[in-house]
Design a protein around this motif. Structure first.
Motif, PDB file in Angstrom:
ATOM      1  N   GLU A  17      51.341  27.998  27.120  1.00  0.00           N
ATOM      2  CA  GLU A  17      51.389  28.608  25.791  1.00  0.00           C
ATOM      3  C   GLU A  17      52.734  29.274  25.528  1.00  0.00           C
ATOM      4  O   GLU A  17      52.929  29.890  24.485  1.00  0.00           O
ATOM      5  N   GLY A  18      53.648  29.194  26.476  1.00  0.00           N
ATOM      6  CA  GLY A  18      54.957  29.810  26.321  1.00  0.00           C
ATOM      7  C   GLY A  18      55.009  31.262  26.742  1.00  0.00           C
ATOM      8  O   GLY A  18      56.044  31.924  26.562  1.00  0.00           O
ATOM      9  N   VAL A  19      53.907  31.792  27.314  1.00  0.00           N
ATOM     10  CA  VAL A  19      53.850  33.190  27.752  1.00  0.00           C
ATOM     11  C   VAL A  19      54.321  33.251  29.200  1.00  0.00           C
ATOM     12  O   VAL A  19      53.683  32.688  30.099  1.00  0.00           O
ATOM     13  N   ARG A  20      55.431  33.945  29.429  1.00  0.00           N
ATOM     14  CA  ARG A  20      56.070  33.973  30.736  1.00  0.00           C
ATOM     15  C   ARG A  20      55.943  35.322  31.434  1.00  0.00           C
ATOM     16  O   ARG A  20      56.606  35.567  32.458  1.00  0.00           O
ATOM     17  N   HIS A  21      55.084  36.191  30.907  1.00  0.00           N
ATOM     18  CA  HIS A  21      54.900  37.529  31.471  1.00  0.00           C
ATOM     19  C   HIS A  21      53.425  37.896  31.405  1.00  0.00           C
ATOM     20  O   HIS A  21      52.759  37.627  30.398  1.00  0.00           O
ATOM     21  N   MET A  22      52.916  38.531  32.461  1.00  0.00           N
ATOM     22  CA  MET A  22      51.494  38.863  32.526  1.00  0.00           C
ATOM     23  C   MET A  22      51.297  40.130  33.355  1.00  0.00           C
ATOM     24  O   MET A  22      52.194  40.552  34.094  1.00  0.00           O
ATOM     25  N   LYS A  23      50.114  40.726  33.210  1.00  0.00           N
ATOM     26  CA  LYS A  23      49.798  41.948  33.966  1.00  0.00           C
ATOM     27  C   LYS A  23      48.414  41.830  34.589  1.00  0.00           C
ATOM     28  O   LYS A  23      47.466  41.399  33.932  1.00  0.00           O
ATOM     29  N   ILE A  24      48.315  42.224  35.869  1.00  0.00           N
ATOM     30  CA  ILE A  24      47.049  42.146  36.596  1.00  0.00           C
ATOM     31  C   ILE A  24      46.796  43.466  37.313  1.00  0.00           C
ATOM     32  O   ILE A  24      47.706  44.279  37.505  1.00  0.00           O
ATOM     33  N   TRP A  25      45.547  43.692  37.754  1.00  0.00           N
ATOM     34  CA  TRP A  25      45.186  44.921  38.451  1.00  0.00           C
ATOM     35  C   TRP A  25      44.233  44.615  39.604  1.00  0.00           C
ATOM     36  O   TRP A  25      43.060  44.986  39.605  1.00  0.00           O
ATOM     37  N   PRO A  26      44.722  43.954  40.648  1.00  0.00           N
ATOM     38  CA  PRO A  26      43.859  43.518  41.745  1.00  0.00           C
ATOM     39  C   PRO A  26      43.481  44.602  42.736  1.00  0.00           C
ATOM     40  O   PRO A  26      42.720  44.337  43.677  1.00  0.00           O
ATOM     41  N   LEU A  27      43.996  45.824  42.569  1.00  0.00           N
ATOM     42  CA  LEU A  27      43.746  46.901  43.528  1.00  0.00           C
ATOM     43  C   LEU A  27      42.594  47.817  43.143  1.00  0.00           C
ATOM     44  O   LEU A  27      42.197  48.681  43.927  1.00  0.00           O
ATOM     45  N   ASP A  28      42.044  47.653  41.940  1.00  0.00           N
ATOM     46  CA  ASP A  28      41.104  48.641  41.423  1.00  0.00           C
ATOM     47  C   ASP A  28      39.849  48.797  42.265  1.00  0.00           C
ATOM     48  O   ASP A  28      39.398  49.914  42.547  1.00  0.00           O
ATOM     49  N   ASP A  29      39.241  47.691  42.663  1.00  0.00           N
ATOM     50  CA  ASP A  29      37.992  47.799  43.421  1.00  0.00           C
ATOM     51  C   ASP A  29      38.204  48.492  44.757  1.00  0.00           C
ATOM     52  O   ASP A  29      37.351  49.275  45.207  1.00  0.00           O
ATOM     53  N   ILE A  30      39.344  48.241  45.391  1.00  0.00           N
ATOM     54  CA  ILE A  30      39.634  48.918  46.651  1.00  0.00           C
ATOM     55  C   ILE A  30      39.831  50.406  46.421  1.00  0.00           C
ATOM     56  O   ILE A  30      39.413  51.247  47.228  1.00  0.00           O
ATOM     57  N   SER A  31      40.451  50.761  45.307  1.00  0.00           N
ATOM     58  CA  SER A  31      40.659  52.181  45.006  1.00  0.00           C
ATOM     59  C   SER A  31      39.334  52.912  44.827  1.00  0.00           C
ATOM     60  O   SER A  31      39.217  54.089  45.183  1.00  0.00           O
ATOM     61  N   VAL A  32      38.345  52.222  44.271  1.00  0.00           N
ATOM     62  CA  VAL A  32      37.024  52.843  44.096  1.00  0.00           C
ATOM     63  C   VAL A  32      36.378  53.090  45.455  1.00  0.00           C
ATOM     64  O   VAL A  32      35.864  54.179  45.740  1.00  0.00           O
TER      65      VAL A  32
END
Length: 402
Positions: free
Chosen positions: A169-184
């Motif tokens: 789609e031409g989107v070359r930037h993204m944000k993820i949060w894979p640490l949240d469950d471990i933080s809980v």
């Protein structure tokens, strides 16, 4: 002028997105402006009708700065509680009202554009992300739906496929949060080497498959202590995230500065701050490189522009937050087009292609990874009449003398 006198203040809510509150302000000529805020919708609605409408009705809708000062400084509170959220929604609505009165887009009312378009990055939530009431101990709520835009499931399970879909789609930037469950599980106090390896796997896999093509930001939601956040940041450095976001809470600015000094990765903070005043402290006392702010939480268009200007004064980058609603996206986008050091406009493609279109018209145009403003007055977003007639909508109205 009589025609600019505020005659009606209404709030609108929809079961489709119960966390969202729309505010509609009408003047004596029948011009209408629309604002928005997110979370605490019922509480903010009560504040608007019980604490703000009586002040606004009969006033000149064009006195935006004066109304901001009264509602935020004299009747409000610090932080991003109900009064601030209400004042933000009202401020956005008043700017939109001015746009409809003049026929001008918001970016032009602000004094023009620094750029005609701005890059977007996709926050990888799914269609049901933050659609339900907040649940203690969890950053996100809502069931996975496994459609083409369930990007929350995607980054957790098939990060390469997700990145490939965005690039298409031409989107070359993204944000993820894979640490949240471990933080809980660990209360943000500890992370083992095995947990760290597992949590950073999506970032590592995308970096390996698409280095130089896709940039990934690492959201940490303020859930960690300084030593653990620093450990995570150092472990993430080989994968070159474009920033780490809110590694620790901003209760102690020395703490966030320690994290900044512990890593080569740029640090971004700000979406949880209310008004420009805490941002000045952040900019003066920390090494934070990127400032984020949400128009629906921090005081509306008026204050978002001030925060953007403040960031530019300190030669820091700026980006508006959006993970809330269509008007927040549009208002932030207009300020981003105007602001000197704006680098991105956040969006959630699952929302943009999904429920945003179910409730509104006039969204900003996103094409090939870039956003431009819709060619409409104000911020551009409206709620069609046929949408308002649906059974899941409710409206509350205050009028002068009513």
């Amino acid at each position: 002028m009589k025609g600019t006198t505020i005659t009606r203040v209404s709030t609108l809510r929809s079961a489709l997105q119960p966390n969202l509150l729309w505010v509609e302000i009408e003047d004596a000529d029948g011009a209408v402006g629309l604002g928005e805020t997110f979370s605490l919708a019922e509480t903010v609605e009560s504040y608007i009708h019980e604490g703000a409408a009586d002040y606004l009705l009969g006033k000149d809708g064009g006195d935006i700065a004066g109304h901001w000062t009264t509602l935020f400084r004299q009747r409000g509170r610090s932080g991003i509680g109900a009064e601030t959220r209400g004042a933000a929604a009202i401020d956005i609505a008043l700017w939109d009202l001015l746009g409809h009165r003049t026929g001008l887009p918001l970016w032009q009312l602000l004094g023009g554009r620094s750029r005609e378009r701005i890059r977007v990055y996709n926050t990888c939530g799914g269609p049901n992300y933050v659609r339900a009431a907040a649940v203690a101990g969890r950053q996100y709520t809502g069931d996975f739906v496994r459609d083409r835009y369930d990007d929350l499931w995607g980054f957790m399970n098939e990060p390469e496929r997700l990145a490939e879909s965005l690039l298409a789609e031409g989107v070359r930037h993204m944000k993820i949060w894979p640490l949240d469950d471990i933080s809980v599980v660990n209360q943000g106090l500890h992370i083992s080497a095995a947990e760290l390896r597992t949590a950073l796997a999506p970032l590592a896999r995308i970096h390996k498959a698409f280095e130089g093509e896709m940039e990934v930001a690492l959201e940490m939601h303020g859930r960690w202590t300084v030593p653990v956040a620093s450990k995570i940041a150092r472990a993430a450095e080989p994968y070159q995230p474009m920033w780490i976001e809110d590694p620790v809470k901003l209760d102690n600015l020395r703490a966030i500065d320690e994290v900044c000094r512990a890593t080569t990765i740029p640090v971004l903070v700000g979406e949880t701050q209310g008004s420009r005043y805490p941002y000045r402290e952040i900019l003066e006392r920390t090494g934070v490189g990127i400032i984020m702010s949400d128009p629906c939480w921090t005081g509306g268009v008026t204050e978002l522009r001030r925060i953007a200007d403040l960031a530019a004064t300190y030669q820091r980058a700026f980006t508006p937050h959006d993970c809330t609603g269509p008007i927040g996206l549009a208002a932030g986008a207009h300020v981003a087009l105007h602001a000197e050091t704006a680098i991105f406009q956040e969006f959630v493609r699952a929302f943009y292609h999904g429920w945003y279109r179910e409730v509104s018209e006039g969204l900003p145009v996103i094409e090939n990874g870039w956003l431009s403003a819709a060619d409409r007055p104000g911020h551009g977003v409206t709620i069609p009449d046929e949408v308002r007639k649906r059974a899941e909508w409710s409206t509350r109205t205050s009028r002068k003398g009513a």
